[in-house]
Design a protein around this motif. Structure first.
Motif, PDB file in Angstrom:
ATOM      1  N   LEU A  63      67.586  17.528  39.949  1.00 17.72           N
ATOM      2  CA  LEU A  63      66.458  18.346  39.233  1.00 17.72           C
ATOM      3  C   LEU A  63      65.354  17.004  38.811  1.00 17.72           C
ATOM      4  N   ALA A  64      65.858  15.912  38.409  1.00 20.56           N
ATOM      5  CA  ALA A  64      64.871  14.981  38.276  1.00 20.56           C
ATOM      6  C   ALA A  64      64.038  14.555  39.314  1.00 20.56           C
ATOM      7  N   GLY A  71      55.474  17.188  40.271  1.00 18.32           N
ATOM      8  CA  GLY A  71      54.323  16.313  39.742  1.00 18.32           C
ATOM      9  C   GLY A  71      53.459  15.765  40.698  1.00 18.32           C
ATOM     10  N   ASP A  72      54.015  15.128  41.837  1.00 17.99           N
ATOM     11  CA  ASP A  72      53.173  14.436  42.986  1.00 17.99           C
ATOM     12  C   ASP A  72      52.350  15.541  43.549  1.00 17.99           C
ATOM     13  N   LEU A  73      53.051  16.625  43.819  1.00 18.49           N
ATOM     14  CA  LEU A  73      52.128  17.729  44.648  1.00 18.49           C
ATOM     15  C   LEU A  73      51.004  18.511  43.898  1.00 18.49           C
ATOM     16  N   GLY A  74      51.317  18.388  42.531  1.00 17.37           N
ATOM     17  CA  GLY A  74      50.524  19.022  41.818  1.00 17.37           C
ATOM     18  C   GLY A  74      50.628  20.582  41.567  1.00 17.37           C
ATOM     19  N   ARG A  77      52.000  26.004  38.785  1.00 19.58           N
ATOM     20  CA  ARG A  77      53.178  27.187  37.877  1.00 19.58           C
ATOM     21  C   ARG A  77      54.422  26.750  38.404  1.00 19.58           C
ATOM     22  N   VAL A  78      55.635  26.538  37.551  1.00 18.59           N
ATOM     23  CA  VAL A  78      56.874  26.373  37.935  1.00 18.59           C
ATOM     24  C   VAL A  78      57.751  27.443  37.289  1.00 18.59           C
ATOM     25  N   ARG A  79      58.648  27.853  38.334  1.00 18.90           N
ATOM     26  CA  ARG A  79      59.602  29.017  37.923  1.00 18.90           C
ATOM     27  C   ARG A  79      60.884  28.628  38.504  1.00 18.90           C
ATOM     28  N   MET A  80      61.880  28.492  37.435  1.00 19.53           N
ATOM     29  CA  MET A  80      63.468  27.932  38.045  1.00 19.53           C
ATOM     30  C   MET A  80      64.437  29.151  37.698  1.00 19.53           C
ATOM     31  N   ASP A 101      64.837  19.494  29.099  1.00 23.18           N
ATOM     32  CA  ASP A 101      64.608  18.016  29.166  1.00 23.18           C
ATOM     33  C   ASP A 101      64.141  17.495  30.563  1.00 23.18           C
ATOM     34  N   THR A 102      64.720  17.895  31.512  1.00 23.56           N
ATOM     35  CA  THR A 102      64.519  17.199  32.818  1.00 23.56           C
ATOM     36  C   THR A 102      63.216  17.837  33.565  1.00 23.56           C
ATOM     37  N   LEU A 103      62.904  19.135  33.408  1.00 24.95           N
ATOM     38  CA  LEU A 103      61.985  19.673  34.207  1.00 24.95           C
ATOM     39  C   LEU A 103      60.596  20.331  33.446  1.00 24.95           C
ATOM     40  N   GLY A 104      60.817  20.307  32.075  1.00 26.56           N
ATOM     41  CA  GLY A 104      59.869  20.567  31.223  1.00 26.56           C
ATOM     42  C   GLY A 104      59.713  22.071  31.034  1.00 26.56           C
TER      43      GLY A 104
END
Length: 319
Positions: A63-64, A71-74, A77-80, A101-104
Motif C-alpha cells: 500500500l505504501a 501521489g506521483d500521478l496526481g 480522488r481515491v477510494r479503497m 496511516d499509510t494511504l491517508g
C-alpha cells in the motif's frame, strides 16, 4: 481517480482518467496504471478469525508503494474497498488504522452485496455489443465468491447496468485451500470434501440469485483468468488475449483436473502462473467448475475488468 481493491489474496491499484458524465454510459475510462501484489491478507483468517501481523505488514508495504504512485500521478480522488478477509477479522480496526496511516484515506469494508454490485459494473461495461443478456457475473476471490445477475441496460439510458440480484458466499480459493486441500497435491478425499462444500454454497447462492436464467456467464479475478490462460495455451500471461475470451465447460473441467493433480511446484510449470497463486489455483478452478455445473452453463467468458474497475466507475459520481 485511483481505485484500490484489497481482497483476501491480492491488493490491486487502478489509476484512470474517467469520462465526463455528459459522455454517457457507453463511454470508456482510460487506464493510466494497473498494479497487483499478492499479499495474502486473509492468511489463516478462516481458522483464527484474525488478520495475521505478518499479513498486515505485507499489505502495508504494498500500500505504501501504491500511495507513492497515486501521489506521483496526481490522482484527485481515491477510494479503497476491502473485502472478505477484513470483514471476517476480529482485529479489523488494526487493519483500518494501518490503511489510514499509510494511504491517508480510510478503507471501506464493503458488504458482500456491494462487492457484487461493483464487480458487475466493472465486468459489464465494455462487453461486446453482441454479448447476450441477462448476465451472471461471478467474482471468485480468495475468501468469498460474489454472484450477481443483471442486464447491461438500454444504450443511451440513464444507467448502463441494472442489477437484479446479488449475493456473496464464503467460498474462495484461499479459504477452500486452507479448509480442505491440506496436501500438495490434494488427495481425492480432500478434493471431494471441497467440492461438496462449494456445491452447497453455490446452490444457496443460486436459490437467491437467478443464475440459471442467465444467457451469459462472466468470470472475474485471477482464478478464472488463469484457468482461461491455461486453456488457451498461452506462453505468457497476456491480458489482451484473455479479456473476453470464451472457453467451454469441458475445457474448464480438464484444466481443473490437471491443476488438482499437480503440486504447487508443478503448477509453476505453466508459463502463465503467478507464483502467489500456485498453491490456491486448484481450489479456485474447482469453484469455477462447480458453478458452471450447478448453473448449467456450457461456457464462461473471462473478464480482466472487475470490482477494481467498478470502484473506479463509482468515483465518476461525485455524490
Amino acid at each position: 481517480m485511483a481505485a484500490i481493491d484489497c481482497g483476501t489474496n491480492s491488493i490491486r491499484l487502478l489509476v484512470a482518467d474517467l469520462p465526463e458524465p455528459a459522455a454517457g454510459p457507453t463511454a470508456s475510462m482510460v487506464d493510466v496504471s494497473r498494479r497487483m501484489e499478492i499479499v495474502r491478507l486473509g492468511q489463516g483468517v478462516d481458522r483464527t478469525g484474525r488478520l495475521a501481523p505478518e499479513a498486515i505488514e505485507r499489505t502495508r508495504v504494498a500500500l505504501a508503494g501504491y500511495a507513492a504512485e497515486i501521489g506521483d500521478l496526481g490522482a484527485t480522488r481515491v477510494r479503497m474497498c476491502a473485502t472478505s478477509a477484513s470483514r471476517d477479522a476480529s482485529n479489523a480496526d488494526e487493519f483500518r488504522a494501518m490503511v489510514h496511516d499509510t494511504l491517508g484515506v480510510a478503507p471501506e469494508v464493503v458488504t458482500g452485496d456491494e462487492e457484487a454490485r461493483l464487480s458487475f459494473t466493472g465486468a459489464v461495461r465494455g462487453l461486446p455489443a453482441d454479448a447476450r443478456s441477462p448476465f451472471l457475473v461471478v467474482d471468485i476471490g480468495g475468501g468469498s465468491t460474489e454472484f450477481v445477475v443483471g442486464d447491461r441496460g438500454t444504450p443511451g439510458g440513464e444507467t448502463a447496468e441494472r442489477v437484479r440480484a446479488a449475493i456473496s458466499v464464503d467460498i474462495g480459493c484461499v479459504r477452500m485451500t486452507e479448509r480442505h486441500l491440506h496436501d500438495d497435491p490434494p488427495t481425492p478425499e480432500q478434493v471431494a470434501a471441497a467440492e461438496a462444500d462449494i456445491a452447497a454454497a453455490v446452490d444457496r447462492a443460486l436459490s437467491v440469485v437467478p443464475g440459471r436464467e442467465a444467457a451469459t456467464l462472466i468470470g472475474l479475478a485471477g482464478s478464472v483468468t488463469t484457468v482461461v490462460a491455461i486453456a488457451l495455451g498461452l506462453d505468457s500471461y497476456q491480458p489482451e488475449r484473455i479479456h473476453h475470451a470464451r472457453i467451454s465447460y469441458d475445457e474448464v473441467a480438464k484444466v481443473t483436473a490437471d491443476l488438482l493433480s499437480r503440486s504447487s511446484a508443478q503448477r509453476m510449470e505453466y508459463p502463465v502462473m503467478h507464483p502467489g497463486r500456485a498453491d490456491v489455483i486448484g481450489a479456485g478452478a474447482l469453484v469455477l467448475r462447480v458453478i458452471m455445473e450447478r448453473a448449467g452453463m456450457p461456457s464462461v467468458v473471462a473478464s480482466e475488468h472487475d470490482i477494481l474497475d467498478g470502484i473506479a466507475w463509482s468515483l465518476a459520481d461525485p455524490s
